[in-house]
Enzyme design. Sequence first.
Site, PDB file in Angstrom:
ATOM      1  N   ASP A  13      -8.077   7.976 -19.601  1.00 11.87           N
ATOM      2  CA  ASP A  13      -6.740   7.436 -19.889  1.00 11.87           C
ATOM      3  C   ASP A  13      -6.384   7.519 -21.368  1.00 11.87           C
ATOM      4  OD1 ASP A  13      -6.543   6.519 -17.117  1.00 11.87           O
ATOM      5  OD2 ASP A  13      -7.945   4.949 -17.719  1.00 11.87           O
ATOM      6  N   GLY A  17      -3.518  14.420 -20.704  1.00 11.37           N
ATOM      7  CA  GLY A  17      -2.490  15.186 -20.010  1.00 11.37           C
ATOM      8  C   GLY A  17      -1.350  15.587 -20.917  1.00 11.37           C
ATOM      9  N   GLY A  40      -5.594  10.164 -12.693  1.00 13.82           N
ATOM     10  CA  GLY A  40      -4.201  10.564 -12.848  1.00 13.82           C
ATOM     11  C   GLY A  40      -3.915  11.035 -14.255  1.00 13.82           C
ATOM     12  N   HIS A  41      -3.130  12.096 -14.369  1.00 13.77           N
ATOM     13  CA  HIS A  41      -2.712  12.619 -15.673  1.00 13.77           C
ATOM     14  C   HIS A  41      -1.195  12.495 -15.745  1.00 13.77           C
ATOM     15  CE1 HIS A  41      -6.727  14.429 -15.867  1.00 13.77           C
ATOM     16  NE2 HIS A  41      -6.500  14.809 -14.630  1.00 13.77           N
ATOM     17  N   THR A  42      -0.709  11.845 -16.769  1.00  8.81           N
ATOM     18  CA  THR A  42       0.731  11.640 -16.913  1.00  8.81           C
ATOM     19  C   THR A  42       1.299  12.585 -17.961  1.00  8.81           C
ATOM     20  OG1 THR A  42       0.472   9.300 -16.334  1.00  8.81           O
ATOM     21  CG2 THR A  42       2.539   9.955 -17.388  1.00  8.81           C
ATOM     22  N   THR A 299      -3.435   4.608  -9.270  1.00  9.92           N
ATOM     23  CA  THR A 299      -3.816   3.406  -8.527  1.00  9.92           C
ATOM     24  C   THR A 299      -3.022   2.172  -8.932  1.00  9.92           C
ATOM     25  OG1 THR A 299      -5.522   2.799 -10.139  1.00  9.92           O
ATOM     26  CG2 THR A 299      -6.170   4.284  -8.349  1.00  9.92           C
ATOM     27  N   GLY A 300      -2.487   2.171 -10.158  1.00  9.74           N
ATOM     28  CA  GLY A 300      -1.809   0.983 -10.663  1.00  9.74           C
ATOM     29  C   GLY A 300      -2.760  -0.110 -11.113  1.00  9.74           C
ATOM     30  N   ARG A 301      -4.065   0.183 -11.068  1.00 12.31           N
ATOM     31  CA  ARG A 301      -5.046  -0.830 -11.479  1.00 12.31           C
ATOM     32  C   ARG A 301      -4.906  -1.153 -12.965  1.00 12.31           C
ATOM     33  NH1 ARG A 301     -11.108   0.444  -9.682  1.00 12.31           N
ATOM     34  NH2 ARG A 301     -10.603   2.531 -10.443  1.00 12.31           N
TER      35      ARG A 301
END
EC number: 6.3.4.4
Length: 425
Positions: A13, A17, A40-42, A299-301
């Site tokens: 994180d 990305g 996830g890559h934003t 995931t929103g975690r």
Amino acid sequence: MAGYVVVGTQWGDEGKGKIIDVLSEKADYVVRFQGGNNAGHTVVVNGEKFILQLLPSGVLQAGTCVIGPGVVVDPKVFLDEIDRIEKRGAKTDHVIISDRAHVIMPYHIEMDKIRESVEDRIKIGTTKKGIGPCYADKIARDGIRMSDLLDLKQFEEKLRANLKEKNEIFTKIYGLEPLDFDKIFEEYKGYIEKIKHRIVDTIPIVNKALDENKLVLFEGAQAMMLDINYGTYPYVTSSSPTLGGVTTGAGVSPRKINKGIGVMKAYTTRVGEGPFVTEIKGEFGDKIKGIGGEYGAVTGRPRRCGWLDLVVGRYATEINGLTDIVITKIDVLSGLGKLKICTAYEIDGKVYDYVPADTKSLDKAIPIYEELDGWDEDITQIKKYEDLPVNCRKYLERVQEILACPISVVSVGPDRSQNIHIREI
């Protein structure tokens, strides 16, 4: 030849990305070399947010995007992601998959869920997407590869043999219902029809590009401290997201790597379980989480937040042989008052300037901090390094001094345009 590797230096994180998306503007190839759809890559383009899991972050650029031999691929996730970005106007005909990449099957996902739910096991914090069990089958030589999907008879034989073994475990050990062979086989036949034109031997393609002096950008998922060998084991991923992982995960010689670019958040975050020496608990940690939007892209975690840990930073710089550092999210630190950076740990009265292997030792570690003055100015629109507040520059210069590696780019916001280029990468 020009082989650039982008790696995370913390627990993921860090903003890889975004940086990969920026660098891929001039890249001929962008290559994922490990991991799967467990991160996830934003990427933000003109204010529009794209969240990617399996596709390389450079997919929004023109260069060929390669999912390499070291990646594990869930065909359903791959096709869903392709469909999602195509509906938003992106082209995907430049995306190819290595025929050596392993395939995530439904029994891998089921096994992942079971292992994380067993009471007596250490809770790793897996995403339950089958990544670890797929890598386990790969090492046990039971895996199904993309090349197997191109031969239906071979795929059928391997699936039948694997499912027989997995169903024994599901039914006799865990008392679960067996998975249905016909259902899985038919489902994957549908996937095969849609992806078979993308499955190729990527090794000669990538090596030829390097030999022709084209720019090849290697993209890691997760980060250094989640590496299976060098991370905070067992709270790690199942592959090697380090510069060294490129050689096995993409099939290229280390001699073809020219630059190691480490992405480092200006503070530290971690998702899930595991030691976190500089973690800030309570109201102040929650404040950083809120300002930084520290929640998982997929995931929103919520992410655990802490001060910048340069013991981890030095460790990542050394093991990866980094040539450049990219600092992200430094804008989040604006207005926080005094700032701290961790330069060493104290464990049972002994000072450590390196990361010990023992997780229990890290749980006891007390961070040794340097304190620096902060700044209050909004820096999100600044384009030149010299225009940053004096204390912001002092913070960055101290980080660079401790890491003994140049900071080349500073990110001051989520958009691809919000970068300060100190020196060319």
